[in-house]
Write an enzyme that holds these catalytic residues in place. Structure first.
Site, PDB file in Angstrom:
ATOM      1  N   HIS A  15      28.827  29.353 103.076  1.00 30.50           N
ATOM      2  CA  HIS A  15      29.285  30.046 104.279  1.00 30.50           C
ATOM      3  C   HIS A  15      30.799  30.207 104.199  1.00 30.50           C
ATOM      4  O   HIS A  15      31.404  30.015 103.144  1.00 30.50           O
ATOM      5  CB  HIS A  15      28.822  29.303 105.544  1.00 30.50           C
ATOM      6  CG  HIS A  15      29.306  27.890 105.626  1.00 30.50           C
ATOM      7  ND1 HIS A  15      30.496  27.548 106.200  1.00 30.50           N
ATOM      8  CD2 HIS A  15      28.759  26.732 105.166  1.00 30.50           C
ATOM      9  CE1 HIS A  15      30.667  26.230 106.120  1.00 30.50           C
ATOM     10  NE2 HIS A  15      29.636  25.718 105.487  1.00 30.50           N
ATOM     11  N   MET A  16      31.430  30.580 105.286  1.00 28.61           N
ATOM     12  CA  MET A  16      32.843  30.965 105.303  1.00 28.61           C
ATOM     13  C   MET A  16      33.790  29.905 104.705  1.00 28.61           C
ATOM     14  O   MET A  16      34.635  30.232 103.884  1.00 28.61           O
ATOM     15  CB  MET A  16      33.278  31.270 106.737  1.00 28.61           C
ATOM     16  CG  MET A  16      34.653  31.879 106.834  1.00 28.61           C
ATOM     17  SD  MET A  16      34.761  33.538 106.155  1.00 28.61           S
ATOM     18  CE  MET A  16      34.012  34.460 107.471  1.00 28.61           C
TER      19      MET A  16
END
Length: 87
Positions: A15-16
């Site tokens: 994810h980010m």
């Protein structure tokens, strides 16, 4: 060209935050860095490319480095993977 299969052990995948760690670290190297996931190749120096790959946790991907300082880039990927990409 060098490559290595690395397990993504972060529960939520890339994810980010972990993707940002990869991009930040790989921008330091002049070589081309790719993530191979499924039948696709993604630019590991692009946050959007990594996020769009939707790489899930507990998944094995191949990191591939090609060019100047490729060995060092792959070693750095191995190091940050052992730290769960800062997650």
């Amino acid at each position: 060209m060098v490559s290595k299969a690395i397990m993504i052990n972060t529960p939520e995948g890339l994810h980010m935050r972990p993707a940002g760690v990869i991009v930040k670290e790989m921008e330091q190297f002049p070589c081309k860095v790719s993530i191979i996931y499924g039948n696709q190749r993604y630019n590991a120096k692009s946050l959007i490319n990594i996020i769009s790959a939707r790489i899930k946790g507990n998944t094995e991907v191949i990191f591939e480095c090609d060019g100047d300082l490729e060995e060092e880039a792959l070693a750095k990927l191995d190091e940050i993977a052992s730290q769960n990409f800062g997650d």
